[in-house]
Scaffold this motif. Sequence first.
Motif, short mmCIF file in Angstrom:
data_model
loop_
_atom_site.label_atom_id
_atom_site.label_comp_id
_atom_site.label_asym_id
_atom_site.label_seq_id
_atom_site.Cartn_x
_atom_site.Cartn_y
_atom_site.Cartn_z
N ALA A 168 0.82 -1.19 0.00
CA ALA A 168 0.00 0.00 0.00
C ALA A 168 0.86 1.25 0.00
CB ALA A 168 -0.93 0.00 1.22
N ARG A 169 1.97 1.19 0.77
CA ARG A 169 2.87 2.35 0.77
C ARG A 169 3.49 2.55 -0.60
NH1 ARG A 169 7.18 1.87 5.30
NH2 ARG A 169 6.11 -0.05 5.58
N VAL A 170 3.89 1.49 -1.25
CA VAL A 170 4.48 1.58 -2.59
C VAL A 170 3.44 2.11 -3.56
CG1 VAL A 170 5.46 0.22 -4.50
CG2 VAL A 170 6.16 -0.24 -2.16
N LEU A 171 2.23 1.58 -3.45
CA LEU A 171 1.16 2.01 -4.33
C LEU A 171 0.85 3.50 -4.09
CD1 LEU A 171 -0.82 1.08 -6.49
CD2 LEU A 171 -2.41 0.49 -4.67
N LYS A 172 0.91 3.90 -2.81
CA LYS A 172 0.67 5.30 -2.47
C LYS A 172 1.73 6.19 -3.11
CE LYS A 172 -0.08 8.16 1.58
NZ LYS A 172 -0.07 8.23 3.03
N ASN A 173 2.98 5.75 -3.18
CA ASN A 173 4.06 6.52 -3.78
C ASN A 173 4.03 6.42 -5.32
OD1 ASN A 173 5.11 7.44 -1.38
ND2 ASN A 173 6.52 5.72 -1.16
N VAL A 174 3.62 5.29 -5.83
CA VAL A 174 3.64 5.05 -7.28
C VAL A 174 2.45 5.71 -7.97
CG1 VAL A 174 3.46 3.23 -9.04
CG2 VAL A 174 4.99 2.93 -7.10
N LYS A 175 1.30 5.73 -7.31
CA LYS A 175 0.09 6.27 -7.93
C LYS A 175 0.28 7.72 -8.39
CE LYS A 175 -4.73 5.76 -7.70
NZ LYS A 175 -5.58 4.68 -7.62
N PRO A 176 0.81 8.65 -7.59
CA PRO A 176 1.03 10.00 -8.10
C PRO A 176 2.05 10.03 -9.24
CG PRO A 176 1.26 9.96 -5.69
CD PRO A 176 1.10 8.55 -6.17
N LEU A 177 3.04 9.14 -9.14
CA LEU A 177 4.03 9.09 -10.21
C LEU A 177 3.40 8.60 -11.51
CD1 LEU A 177 7.13 7.66 -8.30
CD2 LEU A 177 6.75 10.01 -9.03
N GLN A 178 2.48 7.63 -11.39
CA GLN A 178 1.78 7.14 -12.57
C GLN A 178 0.89 8.24 -13.17
OE1 GLN A 178 -0.23 3.64 -11.09
NE2 GLN A 178 1.31 2.27 -12.03
N ALA A 179 0.26 9.02 -12.32
CA ALA A 179 -0.58 10.12 -12.80
C ALA A 179 0.28 11.16 -13.50
CB ALA A 179 -1.35 10.73 -11.63
N THR A 180 1.46 11.45 -12.90
CA THR A 180 2.39 12.40 -13.52
C THR A 180 2.87 11.87 -14.85
OG1 THR A 180 3.08 13.13 -11.31
CG2 THR A 180 4.52 13.68 -13.16
N LEU A 181 3.17 10.57 -14.89
CA LEU A 181 3.63 9.93 -16.14
C LEU A 181 2.53 10.00 -17.20
CD1 LEU A 181 5.65 8.27 -17.79
CD2 LEU A 181 4.66 6.21 -16.76
N GLU A 182 1.29 9.70 -16.79
CA GLU A 182 0.18 9.74 -17.74
C GLU A 182 -0.03 11.16 -18.27
OE1 GLU A 182 -4.56 8.95 -17.54
OE2 GLU A 182 -3.28 7.49 -16.52
N ALA A 183 0.06 12.16 -17.39
CA ALA A 183 -0.08 13.55 -17.82
C ALA A 183 1.06 13.92 -18.77
CB ALA A 183 -0.10 14.48 -16.61
N ALA A 184 2.26 13.48 -18.46
CA ALA A 184 3.42 13.77 -19.31
C ALA A 184 3.27 13.09 -20.67
CB ALA A 184 4.71 13.33 -18.63
N GLU A 185 2.74 11.85 -20.68
CA GLU A 185 2.53 11.14 -21.95
C GLU A 185 1.45 11.83 -22.78
OE1 GLU A 185 1.75 7.13 -20.66
OE2 GLU A 185 3.87 6.57 -20.81
N ASN A 186 0.38 12.32 -22.12
CA ASN A 186 -0.66 13.07 -22.84
C ASN A 186 -0.08 14.35 -23.44
OD1 ASN A 186 -2.71 11.25 -22.40
ND2 ASN A 186 -3.45 12.26 -20.54
N GLU A 187 0.72 15.03 -22.61
CA GLU A 187 1.36 16.26 -23.09
C GLU A 187 2.31 15.96 -24.25
OE1 GLU A 187 4.20 19.80 -21.37
OE2 GLU A 187 2.85 18.78 -19.95
N LEU A 188 3.05 14.86 -24.14
CA LEU A 188 3.95 14.44 -25.22
C LEU A 188 3.16 14.15 -26.49
CD1 LEU A 188 6.72 13.59 -26.33
CD2 LEU A 188 6.27 11.30 -25.40
N GLN A 189 2.02 13.48 -26.33
CA GLN A 189 1.19 13.16 -27.50
C GLN A 189 0.67 14.44 -28.15
OE1 GLN A 189 -2.20 10.72 -26.54
NE2 GLN A 189 -2.42 10.00 -28.66
#
Length: 107
Positions: A2-23
């Motif tokens: 859960a702690r890892v998921l808590k740390n990874v989830k914002p990073l995944q959201a940031t990654l998704e936003a960055a990928e959308n911006e890249l697209q």
Amino acid sequence: YARVLKNVKPLQATLEAAENELQQSQFQLDNCESELSAINRNVEDLRIKFRMQIGHAELLKENIRASRERLDTAQVLLDGLKGESLRWQEEVSRLEVEIYMVHVESL
């Protein structure tokens, strides 16, 4: 986990936003490259037309030069003929006097 998921989830959201911006950026880049390609084709067309116009202008310059040369030659001929015209007028006057004198003397 859960702690890892808590740390990874914002990073995944940031990654998704960055990928959308890249697209979106890639889409804009593709559009700009397409526009640039069209502009480059237009520039090349204009260069070709410009070279054709330069050639046409050179031809016109040559025609003007040749026409001026012909005009100069014609002017020289006309100037020469002015003297002939005067001489012919004098000759006509002299012949008219002669004809008149022949007519008078025959009476």
